[in-house]
Design an enzyme around this catalytic site. Structure first.
Site, PDB file in Angstrom:
ATOM      1  N   ASP A   1      33.278  32.761  49.453  1.00  0.00           N
ATOM      2  CA  ASP A   1      34.438  33.824  48.893  1.00  0.00           C
ATOM      3  C   ASP A   1      33.932  35.188  49.121  1.00  0.00           C
ATOM      4  OD1 ASP A   1      36.212  34.935  47.181  1.00  0.00           O
ATOM      5  OD2 ASP A   1      35.351  33.972  45.165  1.00  0.00           O
TER       6      ASP A   1
ATOM      7  N   HIS B   1      37.633  31.021  39.372  1.00  0.00           N
ATOM      8  CA  HIS B   1      36.471  31.488  39.350  1.00  0.00           C
ATOM      9  C   HIS B   1      36.216  32.281  38.251  1.00  0.00           C
ATOM     10  CE1 HIS B   1      33.778  34.333  42.218  1.00  0.00           C
ATOM     11  NE2 HIS B   1      33.187  33.914  41.391  1.00  0.00           N
TER      12      HIS B   1
ATOM     13  N   ASP C   1      40.874  34.519  40.180  1.00  0.00           N
ATOM     14  CA  ASP C   1      39.791  35.339  39.851  1.00  0.00           C
ATOM     15  C   ASP C   1      39.978  35.970  38.558  1.00  0.00           C
ATOM     16  OD1 ASP C   1      38.027  35.275  42.292  1.00  0.00           O
ATOM     17  OD2 ASP C   1      39.716  36.254  43.195  1.00  0.00           O
TER      18      ASP C   1
ATOM     19  N   MET D   1      34.265  35.106  36.514  1.00  0.00           N
ATOM     20  CA  MET D   1      33.376  36.430  36.711  1.00  0.00           C
ATOM     21  C   MET D   1      33.275  36.985  35.266  1.00  0.00           C
ATOM     22  SD  MET D   1      34.607  37.463  40.682  1.00  0.00           S
ATOM     23  CE  MET D   1      36.063  36.572  40.417  1.00  0.00           C
TER      24      MET D   1
ATOM     25  N   MET E   1      29.006  33.677  47.360  1.00  0.00           N
ATOM     26  CA  MET E   1      29.749  34.931  47.411  1.00  0.00           C
ATOM     27  C   MET E   1      29.169  35.599  48.626  1.00  0.00           C
ATOM     28  SD  MET E   1      31.874  35.089  44.755  1.00  0.00           S
ATOM     29  CE  MET E   1      32.457  36.439  45.146  1.00  0.00           C
TER      30      MET E   1
ATOM     31  N   SER F   1      43.272  33.764  47.476  1.00  0.00           N
ATOM     32  CA  SER F   1      42.871  34.358  46.042  1.00  0.00           C
ATOM     33  C   SER F   1      44.182  35.391  45.620  1.00  0.00           C
ATOM     34  CB  SER F   1      41.706  35.406  46.258  1.00  0.00           C
ATOM     35  OG  SER F   1      41.650  36.023  45.120  1.00  0.00           O
TER      36      SER F   1
ATOM     37  N   MET G   1      38.100  38.045  35.831  1.00  0.00           N
ATOM     38  CA  MET G   1      36.947  39.010  35.709  1.00  0.00           C
ATOM     39  C   MET G   1      37.204  39.695  34.231  1.00  0.00           C
ATOM     40  SD  MET G   1      37.254  41.024  39.466  1.00  0.00           S
ATOM     41  CE  MET G   1      37.481  40.083  40.822  1.00  0.00           C
TER      42      MET G   1
ATOM     43  N   HIS H   1      43.158  30.063  44.445  1.00  0.00           N
ATOM     44  CA  HIS H   1      42.075  30.455  43.884  1.00  0.00           C
ATOM     45  C   HIS H   1      42.252  31.812  42.710  1.00  0.00           C
ATOM     46  CE1 HIS H   1      37.576  31.465  44.072  1.00  0.00           C
ATOM     47  NE2 HIS H   1      37.827  32.722  43.854  1.00  0.00           N
TER      48      HIS H   1
HETATM   49  C1  DX5 Z   1      35.787  38.699  44.532  1.00  0.00           C
HETATM   50  C2  DX5 Z   1      36.540  37.513  44.501  1.00  0.00           C
HETATM   51  C3  DX5 Z   1      37.507  37.154  45.640  1.00  0.00           C
HETATM   52  C4  DX5 Z   1      38.233  38.184  46.305  1.00  0.00           C
HETATM   53  C5  DX5 Z   1      38.045  37.991  47.648  1.00  0.00           C
HETATM   54  O1  DX5 Z   1      34.965  39.101  43.494  1.00  0.00           O
HETATM   55  O2  DX5 Z   1      35.978  36.750  43.887  1.00  0.00           O
HETATM   56  O3  DX5 Z   1      37.782  35.851  45.380  1.00  0.00           O
HETATM   57  O4  DX5 Z   1      39.755  37.840  45.906  1.00  0.00           O
HETATM   58  O5  DX5 Z   1      39.051  38.917  48.309  1.00  0.00           O
HETATM   59  P1  DX5 Z   1      38.696  39.204  49.940  1.00  0.00           P
HETATM   60  O6  DX5 Z   1      39.263  37.882  50.782  1.00  0.00           O
HETATM   61  O7  DX5 Z   1      39.823  40.354  50.086  1.00  0.00           O
HETATM   62  O8  DX5 Z   1      37.521  39.430  50.259  1.00  0.00           O
HETATM   63 ZN    ZN Z   2      36.799  34.669  43.832  1.00  0.00          ZN
END
Ligand code: DX5
Ligand code: ZN
Length: 232
Positions: A180, A73, A42, A75, A144, A15, A44, A40
Site C-alpha cells: 500500500d 484499512h 482507508d 489507520m 506500507m 483505494s 483515518m 480498498h
Molecule cells: C495511505 C493509504 C493508501 C493510499 C495510497 O495512507 O493507506 O491506501 O490511498 O495512495 P497512492 O496509491 O496514491 O499512494
Molecule cells: Zn490504505
C-alpha cells in the site's frame, strides 16, 4: 457479504482515497466494471495518522455498491471499540496497524471473532519480527510502502526486502501480502517479484478518469496488473 477465497493471483485494489468523495458509489461501480478485484477503503482518525477520512457509517453506506471485496484499512487508534461497527458495516477484510496499540493479538482475535478476515499492517519503520507470533491468526499482512495518511506519496524502496522476508515467514499459510502506497506500473513489478499478491493503488488507478469517463480506470488497472504479472 462475499468472503474472499484464497489464492496468490495478482489482485488490484483501488483505494477510494483517490476517488471523488462526493460520488463513492459510482466511483466504486466504475472501477469494478473496469477490472478492480478488491475495493480498498482507508479509514483515518487524525490521531494515529495526520489526516481524517470517514468512519463505519460511510463504510456501511458504500457497502451495497461493492460487488467484489471490501478491504478496510484502519489507520486509527484505538481499534477495538470500533471492530463491531465495521463488521456491521460489512467489511470483508479488516486490517489494523501493529503500531496502533499494545494488544494487537487481542485485536486480531476480535476481528476474526466478529466474522471478518483479519489483516495486520506495518508502517515502513516496523520490522517483520512484529508479526512473527501472529502468523496463525491473520489472513493478510499489509506492508506500507509510504508513511500512512496521504495518497500520492513516493514509494519507499527499502520495503522490498521486508516483503521478501514476510513471504519466507508465511510459507504455505493462506496469508495475503498486500502493498500500500506509491504503487504504479513501475513499482508494482518490484513487489510482485518479492512476493506480494494484493496491490493497493489510489492515484495510479484514478488518474485521468472520472465516473463519466471511466475508460482510463481500466487502462490504469490493466497496466499495473500486466507489469506485476510479468515480474512473477
Ligand atoms: C495511505 C493509504 C493508501 C493510499 C495510497 O495512507 O493507506 O491506501 O490511498 O495512495 P497512492 O496509491 O496514491 O499512494
Ligand atoms: Zn490504505
Amino acid at each position: 457479504m462475499t468472503a474472499p477465497s484464497f489464492d496468490r493471483s495478482i489482485k488490484i485494489a483501488p483505494s477510494i482515497l483517490a476517488a471523488d468523495f462526493a460520488d463513492f458509489g459510482r466511483e466504486i461501480q466504475a472501477v469494478e466494471a473496469h477490472g478492480a478485484d478488491w475495493i480498498h477503503v482507508d479509514v483515518m482518525d487524525g490521531h494515529f495518522v495526520p489526516n481524517l477520512t470517514f468512519g463505519p457509517a460511510m463504510c456501511k453506506a458504500i457497502r451495497p455498491h461493492i460487488k467484489t471485496v471490501m478491504d478496510v484499512h484502519l489507520m486509527i487508534a484505538p481499534v477495538d471499540p470500533y471492530i463491531d461497527a465495521f463488521a456491521d458495516a460489512g467489511a470483508d477484510i479488516l486490517t489494523a496497524h501493529v503500531e496502533a496499540g499494545p494488544h494487537i493479538h487481542r485485536t486480531l482475535q476480535a476481528i476474526r471473532g466478529a466474522g471478518m478476515k483479519a489483516g495486520v499492517a506495518l508502517n515502513p519503520g516496523t520490522p517483520t519480527e512484529s508479526v512473527e507470533y501472529l502468523m496463525d491468526m491473520i489472513d493478510l499482512i499489509c506492508v506500507m510502502t509510504v508513511n500512512p495518511g496521504f495518497g500520492g506519496q513516493k514509494f519507499i524502496h527499502s520495503q522490498i526486502d521486508k516483503v521478501k522476508e514476510l513471504r519466507a515467514m508465511i510459507g504455505d499459510r493462506p496469508i495475503h501480502i498486500e502493498i500500500d502506497g506509491g504503487i504504479d506500473p513501475s513499482t508494482a513489478p518490484l513487489m510482485a517479484a518479492a512476493g506480494a499478491d494484493a496491490l493497493v493503488a489510489g492515484s495510479a488507478v484514478f488518474k485521468g478518469g472520472s465516473v463519466i469517463n471511466p475508460a482510463p480506470y481500466g487502462e490504469n488497472i490493466r497496466a499495473i496488473r500486466a507489469a506485476a504479472e510479468a515480474a512473477r
